[in-house]
Design a protein around this motif. Structure first.
Motif, PDB file in Angstrom:
ATOM      1  N   THR A  73       0.814  -1.221   0.000  1.00 33.28           N
ATOM      2  CA  THR A  73       0.000   0.000   0.000  1.00 33.28           C
ATOM      3  C   THR A  73       0.845   1.268   0.000  1.00 33.28           C
ATOM      4  N   HIS A  74       1.701   1.375  -0.996  1.00 30.46           N
ATOM      5  CA  HIS A  74       2.509   2.587  -1.138  1.00 30.46           C
ATOM      6  C   HIS A  74       2.394   3.139  -2.559  1.00 30.46           C
ATOM      7  N   CYS A 114       4.664   9.146  -0.026  1.00 31.29           N
ATOM      8  CA  CYS A 114       3.670   8.081  -0.160  1.00 31.29           C
ATOM      9  C   CYS A 114       2.376   8.615   0.437  1.00 31.29           C
ATOM     10  N   HIS A 117       0.630   7.134   3.489  1.00 24.00           N
ATOM     11  CA  HIS A 117       1.397   7.203   4.736  1.00 24.00           C
ATOM     12  C   HIS A 117       2.013   8.578   4.960  1.00 24.00           C
ATOM     13  N   MET A 122       6.048   9.387   5.539  1.00 24.50           N
ATOM     14  CA  MET A 122       6.732   8.521   4.573  1.00 24.50           C
ATOM     15  C   MET A 122       7.127   9.367   3.365  1.00 24.50           C
TER      16      MET A 122
HETATM   17 CU   LIG Z   1       3.445   4.116   2.114  1.00 30.24          CU
END
Ligand SMILES: [Cu+2]
Length: 130
Positions: A73-74, A114, A117, A122
């Motif tokens: 999930t990035h 990201c 995040h 991130m």
């Molecule tokens: Cu991420």
């Protein structure tokens, strides 16, 4: 939740076989053995699942940076880049083992995040020098 299951499964494997654990760690880049890929940035590792590792990378003009998703999930959304550069980033969210590469032709500093995040910082930086 899926990641927690994954980690605990690997911890179980580690308890069973240290040799196997070393092999798995090499596959996902927990150590400094980058599988002979230059300029490699992980989008998440087992030790730092919500960070780009390294979070800053320096390359020369014409060099390629390779991202490898180490956790799920990035994405890579460009926050700022030098005038004249048109790095699109990688806005599509991807999961473990996805790979993405980009060759930087314009010198300067590129900052990316990201999006899923952002709240846990991130962020990453690519510094491209002449
Ligand atoms: Cu991420």
């Amino acid at each position: 939740m899926q990641r927690e299951i994954h980690v605990s499964r690997r911890q179980m494997l580690g308890a069973v076989s240290g040799t196997l654990t070393v092999g798995l760690a090499g596959c996902v880049g927990d150590d400094d053995n980058n599988n002979d890929v230059d300029n490699l940035v992980y989008a998440g590792t087992d030790d730092a699942p919500f960070q780009f590792v390294p979070d800053t990378i320096e390359v020369s003009v014409g060099e390629t940076v390779n991202w490898r998703w180490g956790t799920d999930t990035h994405n890579i959304v460009v926050e700022s880049q030098p005038d004249g550069a048109d790095w699109p980033g990688h806005p599509e969210i991807q999961n473990t083992n996805h790979e993405y590469s980009y060759t930087f032709e314009v010198p300067g500093t590129y900052e990316y995040v990201c999006e899923p995040h952002r709240g846990v910082d991130m962020y990453g930086t690519v510094i491209v020098s002449d």
